[in-house]
Design an enzyme around this catalytic site. Structure first.
Site, PDB file in Angstrom:
ATOM      1  CG  ASP A 217      -2.294   0.636   0.900  1.00 43.54           C
ATOM      2  OD1 ASP A 217      -2.294   1.864   0.712  1.00 43.54           O
ATOM      3  OD2 ASP A 217      -3.322  -0.064   0.853  1.00 43.54           O
ATOM      4  CG  ASP A 218      -0.816   5.129   0.340  1.00 49.02           C
ATOM      5  OD1 ASP A 218      -0.803   4.978  -0.895  1.00 49.02           O
ATOM      6  OD2 ASP A 218      -1.798   5.570   0.969  1.00 49.02           O
ATOM      7  N   GLY A 239       4.621  -0.662  -3.881  1.00 47.95           N
ATOM      8  CA  GLY A 239       3.650   0.033  -3.050  1.00 47.95           C
ATOM      9  C   GLY A 239       2.806   0.965  -3.871  1.00 47.95           C
ATOM     10  CG  HIS A 240      -0.926   1.444  -3.301  1.00 45.70           C
ATOM     11  ND1 HIS A 240      -2.165   1.207  -2.738  1.00 45.70           N
ATOM     12  CD2 HIS A 240      -0.586   0.305  -3.953  1.00 45.70           C
ATOM     13  CE1 HIS A 240      -2.550  -0.034  -3.029  1.00 45.70           C
ATOM     14  NE2 HIS A 240      -1.606  -0.596  -3.761  1.00 45.70           N
ATOM     15  N   GLY A 241       3.031   4.324  -3.647  1.00 42.84           N
ATOM     16  CA  GLY A 241       3.650   5.626  -3.708  1.00 42.84           C
ATOM     17  C   GLY A 241       3.583   6.388  -2.403  1.00 42.84           C
TER      18      GLY A 241
END
Length: 393
Positions: A217-218, A239-241
């Site tokens: 995730d983030d 991940g999501h940055g």
């Protein structure tokens, strides 16, 4: 006194001072409180009792977790303490396997002058619980335990530790002031659900430096009422940055401001630099934000403002976000994208994004769906210098 005698005297004095300083930090070894590093015995009580002893010491104290593997089902460390306190981890701490609803695994609360350090590992054993996570389908899910919570901690440092395979978020920061993370490693597979690296909320003056974060995730997420946050030298991926938000989900949320993300690398992340808000009637502001000198390596959605954020579906698309986004700067963002939509600005039709500045943006896309493009709605701003792809402000 001869030079040789003076030199030896100085060495002796320095040795005595070093020994005195070492003795001044009182050690509380968890093994002395009954901990057994066999990987099977629950050491929760021993860890908590060691911390309680250190917390009551009138002076600088240290909880020591030596080498070995320690099973800990739940540990809550609460202050205030009577002096500075260290949690020094060289061993490996493992969570109990399997799912457990909500809450946390380790919690440090209401402590001033805390140091969490060492080269040890917090292993959340998330692989035994991820299949129970329903948050991708249920927006009201309760979630699994967060690995490490820092609640109302001030003037503190977290350095050198490793967090592996959390069941839910790896680290959650709530109500903290002057907290620094440096040289930490956070690791979970790309497919692990909701394993955010570090989530920050209702906190001020938080710094994240020179760390590796690769999760499902983030890598870093910044929530409501966060001010004066700096993220620097972070290698993010998978991940999501790096995200600000989501914002606008809960009544009473307060403004977010003073966010500075710079000199980071985003490597094969599902999003790059993202701001996300729900389309709701909840009002607040996001302002004074800078993303600077960022290298992107094969990212999706490299630069994104999404004010219609709705990850689990079922949202009312007729609503517009009431979060005002303004004074956001993107400077020196460069690298490669694996999606043709390099810049996406999906701003609120009720409160359009204001004063968005793009300077020296150079993001290339070489896929079959090219050329690279930008998509913008309800956006006011300016662009300077290199703009690849062509800016829509």
């Amino acid at each position: 006194m001869s030079f040789l005698r003076l030199f030896l005297f100085v060495l002796l004095l320095e040795g005595l001072l070093f020994e005195a300083k070492a003795q001044a930090i009182k050690q509380y070894n968890v093994n002395d409180f009954g901990a057994i590093p066999d990987g099977h015995t629950d050491n929760s009580k021993a860890f908590v009792n060691a911390f309680k002893g250190a917390c009551q010491y009138h002076g600088h104290s240290r909880v020591v977790v030596p080498r070995g593997t320690y099973l800990v089902k739940l540990a809550e460390f609460n202050g205030p303490c009577r002096g500075p306190i260290d949690f020094f981890l060289t061993g490996n701490v493992k969570a109990a396997p399997g799912p457990r609803e909500g809450g946390y695994w380790f919690r440090f609360g209401y402590i001033d002058r805390l140091t969490v350090s060492g080269k040890g590992t917090f292993d959340g054993q998330g692989q035994t619980a991820w299949s129970s996570n329903e948050c991708s389908k249920n927006p009201n899910c309760k979630g699994l335990p967060i690995s490490i919570r820092f609640d109302y901690v001030s003037n503190s440092v977290v350095s050198g530790i490793n967090s592996l395979n959390s069941k839910y978020f790896h680290i959650n920061v709530l109500g903290c002031t002057n907290l620094r993370f440096q040289n930490i490693r956070i690791i979970a597979p790309a497919e692990s659900p909701n394993t955010d690296g570090i989530h920050i909320g209702q906190s001020k003056n938080v710094r994240i430096f020179d760390s590796f974060i690769g999760t499902g995730d983030d890598c870093v997420s910044i929530g409501p009422e966060s001010t004066d946050i700096e993220v620097s030298g972070v290698h993010c991926g998978p991940g999501h940055g790096i995200s600000i938000g989501s914002l606008g989900k809960y009544t009473g949320e307060k403004d977010v401001s003073g966010i500075n993300v710079h000199d980071c690398v985003l490597d094969r992340t599902d999003n790059g630099l993202r701001i996300k808000t729900w389309a709701s009637d909840i009002k607040s502001r996001l302002y004074n934000v800078t993303f600077r000198d960022i290298i992107l390596k094969n990212t999706y959605n490299s630069i994104m403002i999404d004010q219609q954020y709705c990850p689990a579906g079922g949202c009312d698309t007729s609503k517009a976000s009431s979060i005002q986004i303004q004074d956001v700067q993107y400077k020196g963002i460069r690298g490669t994208s694996i999606s043709p939509d390099v810049e996406i600005f999906r701003c609120s039709r009720k409160y359009p994004c204001n004063n968005i500045v793009l300077k020296d943006i150079d993001i290339s896309y070489n896929g079959k769906n090219g050329p690279a493009r930008t998509r913008c709605s309800f956006l006011n701003g300016r662009s300077f210098g290199v703009q690849n792809p062509k800016a829509c402000v």
